[in-house]
Design an enzyme around this catalytic site. Sequence first.
Site, mmCIF file in Angstrom:
data_model
loop_
_atom_site.group_PDB
_atom_site.id
_atom_site.type_symbol
_atom_site.label_atom_id
_atom_site.label_comp_id
_atom_site.label_asym_id
_atom_site.label_seq_id
_atom_site.Cartn_x
_atom_site.Cartn_y
_atom_site.Cartn_z
ATOM 1 N N TYR A 53 0.855 -1.032 0.007
ATOM 2 C CA TYR A 53 -0.007 0.011 -0.046
ATOM 3 C C TYR A 53 0.891 1.272 -0.011
ATOM 4 O O TYR A 53 0.487 2.381 -0.340
ATOM 5 C CB TYR A 53 -0.862 0.054 1.193
ATOM 6 C CG TYR A 53 -1.909 -0.923 1.488
ATOM 7 C CD1 TYR A 53 -2.180 -2.158 0.402
ATOM 8 C CD2 TYR A 53 -2.642 -0.977 2.499
ATOM 9 C CE1 TYR A 53 -3.032 -2.991 0.447
ATOM 10 C CE2 TYR A 53 -3.811 -1.930 2.560
ATOM 11 C CZ TYR A 53 -3.835 -2.886 1.642
ATOM 12 O OH TYR A 53 -4.905 -4.088 1.793
ATOM 13 N N HIS A 111 0.313 -11.646 2.081
ATOM 14 C CA HIS A 111 -0.646 -11.015 1.310
ATOM 15 C C HIS A 111 -1.601 -11.943 0.361
ATOM 16 O O HIS A 111 -2.723 -11.678 0.115
ATOM 17 C CB HIS A 111 -0.058 -9.748 0.544
ATOM 18 C CG HIS A 111 -1.175 -8.590 0.383
ATOM 19 N ND1 HIS A 111 -0.647 -7.265 0.149
ATOM 20 C CD2 HIS A 111 -2.208 -8.433 0.196
ATOM 21 C CE1 HIS A 111 -1.497 -6.398 -0.003
ATOM 22 N NE2 HIS A 111 -2.742 -7.350 0.051
#
Length: 281
Positions: A53, A111
């Site tokens: 991110y 992730h």
Amino acid sequence: MTTPPIPNVALNDGATMPAIGFGTYKLNGAQGVTDMVSALHTGYTLLDSAFNYENEGAVGAAIRKAGLPRETLRVTSKLPGRHHHFDEAIATVEESLYRAQLDYYDQYLIHWPNPSKGLYVEAWTALVEAQKRGLIRSIGVCNFLPEHLEAIISATGVTPAVNQIELHPYFPQDAQRAFNAKHGIATQSWSPLGRASSMLQDPLLQEIATRTGRSIVQVILRWHVQLGAVPLPKASSPERQLQNLSVFDFELTADDMAKIATLARPDGRTFDQDPARYEEF
């Protein structure tokens, strides 16, 4: 307006997390810090971020600026698919901490399994080691199917505390949630509102919202809570942040839950498992 206390969810490693968290995807820079500080002051205590991110620094800045005791917060980040080799994974966790200027993460998740590379077991071994070193309190995964979970548990004897998956009324993931529950793995919900899709105009959800005097968003988030999943909504405005948090002072009936279950659809997923779509992870 004050919100009711947020219940805690017990994890299989003895830790806890709040029953709702705050998503930080695309909250970057100074405005991202402002939005996260607002969320923390509104009452959120779980911030969900990721290495990819590119906002771990903003998360750390928001924590410092909010002025809340670190031990009252739960901060999450995630290991990207390109760093699954053991040494790279350890270094990535360390870099995540340096970026945020934190001493530890409360949760650190893989992730996605990146199955075409076949290194997710090695990545999991690295998170187990990082936890032993005190860099992470709880370790978990995202987007892991039952076969991925079985592989890492069999290889290490360590069961993830969390599996964060796409989850919303159009994509309820009944089988995956049941597998998680059977193995004592807490389910977190990313895209809990279906990426603000047509779901937010769904007539059935509107009917329930009208009857309960709540918004469709609140009905959906309450549905997550009653499923036993932890939703991670994102909102920038203080008003929306407060609305999303105000879901612990009402209940959906069994009939409501049964009706919402009928909304599941084969094309409900908003982000498929095609590896090309996961390059960012």
